[in-house]
Design a protein around this motif. Structure first.
Motif, short mmCIF file in Angstrom:
data_model
loop_
_atom_site.label_atom_id
_atom_site.label_comp_id
_atom_site.label_asym_id
_atom_site.label_seq_id
_atom_site.Cartn_x
_atom_site.Cartn_y
_atom_site.Cartn_z
N ASP A 86 0.81 -1.22 0.00
CA ASP A 86 0.00 0.00 0.00
C ASP A 86 0.85 1.27 0.00
OD1 ASP A 86 -2.15 -1.66 -0.02
OD2 ASP A 86 -3.02 -0.99 1.88
N LEU A 87 2.05 1.20 0.57
CA LEU A 87 2.93 2.36 0.52
C LEU A 87 3.36 2.64 -0.92
CD1 LEU A 87 4.57 4.57 1.91
CD2 LEU A 87 6.40 2.87 2.28
N GLU A 88 3.73 1.58 -1.64
CA GLU A 88 4.13 1.76 -3.04
C GLU A 88 2.95 2.23 -3.88
OE1 GLU A 88 7.45 1.51 -5.80
OE2 GLU A 88 7.18 1.64 -3.63
N LEU A 89 1.76 1.73 -3.59
CA LEU A 89 0.57 2.18 -4.33
C LEU A 89 0.32 3.67 -4.10
CD1 LEU A 89 -1.92 -0.79 -3.71
CD2 LEU A 89 -0.58 -0.32 -5.77
N SER A 90 0.61 4.14 -2.90
CA SER A 90 0.42 5.57 -2.61
C SER A 90 1.44 6.42 -3.35
CB SER A 90 0.49 5.81 -1.10
OG SER A 90 -0.55 5.11 -0.44
N TYR A 91 2.71 5.99 -3.36
CA TYR A 91 3.70 6.70 -4.16
C TYR A 91 3.32 6.67 -5.64
CZ TYR A 91 7.09 7.08 -0.31
OH TYR A 91 7.73 7.42 0.86
N ALA A 92 2.81 5.53 -6.09
CA ALA A 92 2.44 5.41 -7.50
C ALA A 92 1.30 6.36 -7.84
CB ALA A 92 2.04 3.97 -7.81
N PHE A 93 0.37 6.57 -6.92
CA PHE A 93 -0.71 7.52 -7.18
C PHE A 93 -0.15 8.91 -7.47
CE2 PHE A 93 -3.45 10.93 -5.70
CZ PHE A 93 -4.58 10.72 -6.48
N LEU A 94 0.84 9.32 -6.69
CA LEU A 94 1.44 10.63 -6.91
C LEU A 94 2.10 10.71 -8.29
CD1 LEU A 94 3.05 11.22 -3.40
CD2 LEU A 94 0.89 12.15 -4.26
N GLU A 95 2.77 9.63 -8.67
CA GLU A 95 3.43 9.61 -9.98
C GLU A 95 2.41 9.60 -11.11
OE1 GLU A 95 6.90 9.24 -12.60
OE2 GLU A 95 6.12 10.41 -10.93
N VAL A 96 1.33 8.83 -10.95
CA VAL A 96 0.27 8.83 -11.96
C VAL A 96 -0.33 10.22 -12.11
CG1 VAL A 96 -2.07 8.00 -12.46
CG2 VAL A 96 -0.28 6.37 -11.77
N ALA A 97 -0.58 10.88 -10.98
CA ALA A 97 -1.14 12.24 -11.02
C ALA A 97 -0.17 13.20 -11.70
CB ALA A 97 -1.48 12.71 -9.61
N ARG A 98 1.11 13.07 -11.41
CA ARG A 98 2.10 13.95 -12.04
C ARG A 98 2.14 13.74 -13.55
NH1 ARG A 98 6.72 13.98 -14.38
NH2 ARG A 98 6.94 11.71 -14.25
N ILE A 99 2.13 12.49 -13.97
CA ILE A 99 2.17 12.20 -15.40
C ILE A 99 0.92 12.70 -16.10
CG2 ILE A 99 2.14 10.30 -17.07
CD1 ILE A 99 3.98 8.77 -15.09
N GLN A 100 -0.24 12.54 -15.46
CA GLN A 100 -1.46 13.01 -16.08
C GLN A 100 -1.44 14.53 -16.25
OE1 GLN A 100 -4.72 10.99 -17.13
NE2 GLN A 100 -3.93 12.67 -18.35
N ARG A 101 -0.90 15.23 -15.27
CA ARG A 101 -0.77 16.70 -15.40
C ARG A 101 0.21 17.05 -16.51
NH1 ARG A 101 -0.69 16.57 -9.74
NH2 ARG A 101 1.59 16.82 -9.75
N GLN A 102 1.28 16.29 -16.60
CA GLN A 102 2.30 16.56 -17.61
C GLN A 102 1.73 16.47 -19.02
OE1 GLN A 102 5.70 13.94 -17.43
NE2 GLN A 102 6.51 14.62 -19.40
N PHE A 103 0.94 15.44 -19.27
CA PHE A 103 0.45 15.19 -20.62
C PHE A 103 -0.99 15.66 -20.84
CE2 PHE A 103 3.88 11.97 -20.23
CZ PHE A 103 4.67 12.44 -21.27
N ARG A 104 -1.65 16.06 -19.78
CA ARG A 104 -2.99 16.65 -19.85
C ARG A 104 -3.90 15.83 -20.75
NH1 ARG A 104 -3.00 21.47 -17.19
NH2 ARG A 104 -0.94 22.36 -16.75
N ASP A 105 -4.35 16.42 -21.85
CA ASP A 105 -5.33 15.74 -22.69
C ASP A 105 -4.70 14.88 -23.79
OD1 ASP A 105 -4.34 17.81 -24.17
OD2 ASP A 105 -6.29 18.61 -24.79
N GLN A 106 -3.37 14.65 -23.72
CA GLN A 106 -2.72 13.82 -24.73
C GLN A 106 -2.97 12.34 -24.52
OE1 GLN A 106 1.21 16.19 -24.14
NE2 GLN A 106 1.40 15.22 -26.13
N ILE A 107 -3.20 11.94 -23.27
CA ILE A 107 -3.42 10.53 -22.96
C ILE A 107 -4.22 10.45 -21.66
CG2 ILE A 107 -1.30 10.23 -21.59
CD1 ILE A 107 -0.99 7.46 -22.94
N THR A 108 -5.01 9.39 -21.52
CA THR A 108 -5.76 9.14 -20.29
C THR A 108 -5.02 8.10 -19.48
OG1 THR A 108 -7.89 9.66 -21.31
CG2 THR A 108 -7.92 8.28 -19.34
N LEU A 109 -4.83 8.36 -18.20
CA LEU A 109 -4.24 7.38 -17.30
C LEU A 109 -5.33 6.74 -16.45
CD1 LEU A 109 -1.59 9.04 -18.06
CD2 LEU A 109 -0.73 8.15 -15.88
N GLN A 110 -5.27 5.43 -16.33
CA GLN A 110 -6.19 4.68 -15.49
C GLN A 110 -5.37 3.95 -14.43
OE1 GLN A 110 -9.08 2.09 -17.48
NE2 GLN A 110 -8.78 0.54 -15.89
#
Length: 342
Positions: free
Chosen positions: A197-221
């Motif tokens: 669960d700790l790694e999943l929480s770090y991964a959420f932050l990275e997923v959120a960062r990547i989604q902000r970086q690429f905005r509407d270029q790709i959808t992250l699930q």
């Protein structure tokens, strides 16, 4: 009700465990040695009755579905019945003939991607697997088929997600799905470690960062449960009381359990491959699906909802817990413990 949302009511089909690869993380232990396969006629009959229960989507996996000979027929039949269709593949078997055969009937091709090229090749057990997969992507772009990538998140590969995202955007993918590794099948045998669960929480932050970086270029699930969201909207984890029998009888099955899996052994189980067959809706070829659905709603729904409550009580929502957890893995694991002999 349930984690797939109101619009997608999906049946995941595993026609066979035959695959051109023998991946270290495969939850179903698929391989070139596996030969049994479900008949396309039986799956077509299942889908015809599943449509009456308000299912509207199929996801074909395996094994490697592109080497299942009847895949084009299955997809064509599903489209004629009103289903949208996704095919999950390692990408290597893509060729012009196969792409032309499925292009009119598929909504999305999902391609497994396991990190940087060296990591991908190691997981796939094939030198050059990454390059061979990448060389086939122009076929999808030329055919106009939307495609995405599925990144299997382990305890030790989060640092490669940014490179995977750069690759996905550069290749024109519309989706990047981040799915936690399941400790099942060959993954368990290979000693790979799912993210905690700790790694999943770090991964959420990275997923959120990547989604902000690429905005509407790709959808992250990101396939995890947000504990605070489930606490607010408990139906997302099936945390409800059993509805009155007369209401249950009138509801299509897909509105009670909106995600089913037809396994290669014929069992039709809830939520994900490997779920205990104790909770199965039925088995392919054992009578009418609509009759099995009616029995499940009457006899098994209360047990399934009790399992969901037990799962949530165990993985918890107290402040001592981290915010994200793999709910799918938890409920699948508890489905076996609940019926294990004393």
């Amino acid at each position: 009700m349930g984690p797939t949302g109101d619009d997608i009511r999906d049946i995941q089909l595993h026609p066979s465990l035959r695959c051109n690869l023998r991946c270290a993380h495969c939850y179903s232990s698929s391989s070139p040695d596996s030969t049994p396969a479900l008949s396309v006629d039986s799956m077509e009959r299942l889908l015809a009755e599943a449509a009456e229960e308000d299912f509207n989507s199929i996801s074909v996996s395996g094994g490697e579905p592109l080497i299942y000979p009847a895949l084009p027929q299955l997809l064509q039949s599903a489209r004629a019945m009103g289903f949208s269709a996704t095919v999950t593949t390692n990408g290597i078997p893509l060729n012009a003939r196969r792409v032309d055969a499925i292009a009119p009937f598929v909504s999305l091709i999902a391609i497994s991607l396991d990190g940087a090229p060296a990591s991908h090749d190691k997981m796939r057990g094939m030198a050059g697997a990454f390059d061979r997969m990448r060389a086939r992507l122009p076929l999808l772009r030329d055919a106009g088929i939307p495609f995405g990538f599925i990144f299997t998140l382990s305890l030790h590969n989060l640092h490669e997600l940014a490179e995977v995202a750069d690759f996905a955007v550069g290749e024109g993918a519309c989706l990047l799905q981040v799915h936690p590794l399941e400790a099942a099948g060959r993954a368990r045998e290979s000693g790979l470690h799912p993210p905690d669960d700790l790694e999943l929480s770090y991964a959420f932050l990275e997923v959120a960062r990547i989604q902000r970086q690429f905005r509407d270029q790709i959808t992250l699930q990101y396939d995890v449960a947000d504990r605070s969201l489930v606490e607010r909207e408990q139906c997302r984890a099936f945390l409800i009381e059993t509805p009155p029998p007369e209401l249950v009888a009138e509801m299509p099955l897909a509105h009670l359990i909106p995600s089913l899996v037809l396994q290669e052994d014929g069992w039709i189980v809830p939520l994900q491959h490997g779920f205990s067959s104790h909770y199965a809706v039925g088995r392919l070829g054992d009578g009418k699906f609509r009759d099995a659905a009616a029995r499940w709603k009457q006899d098994m729904l209360p047990d399934f909802l009790a399992l969901a409550r037990k799962t949530w009580d165990e993985i918890g929502a107290s402040p001592a817990h981290l915010p994200y957890t793999n709910w799918y893995a938890a409920i699948s694991g508890f489905s076996h413990e609940a019926v294990a002999p004393p």
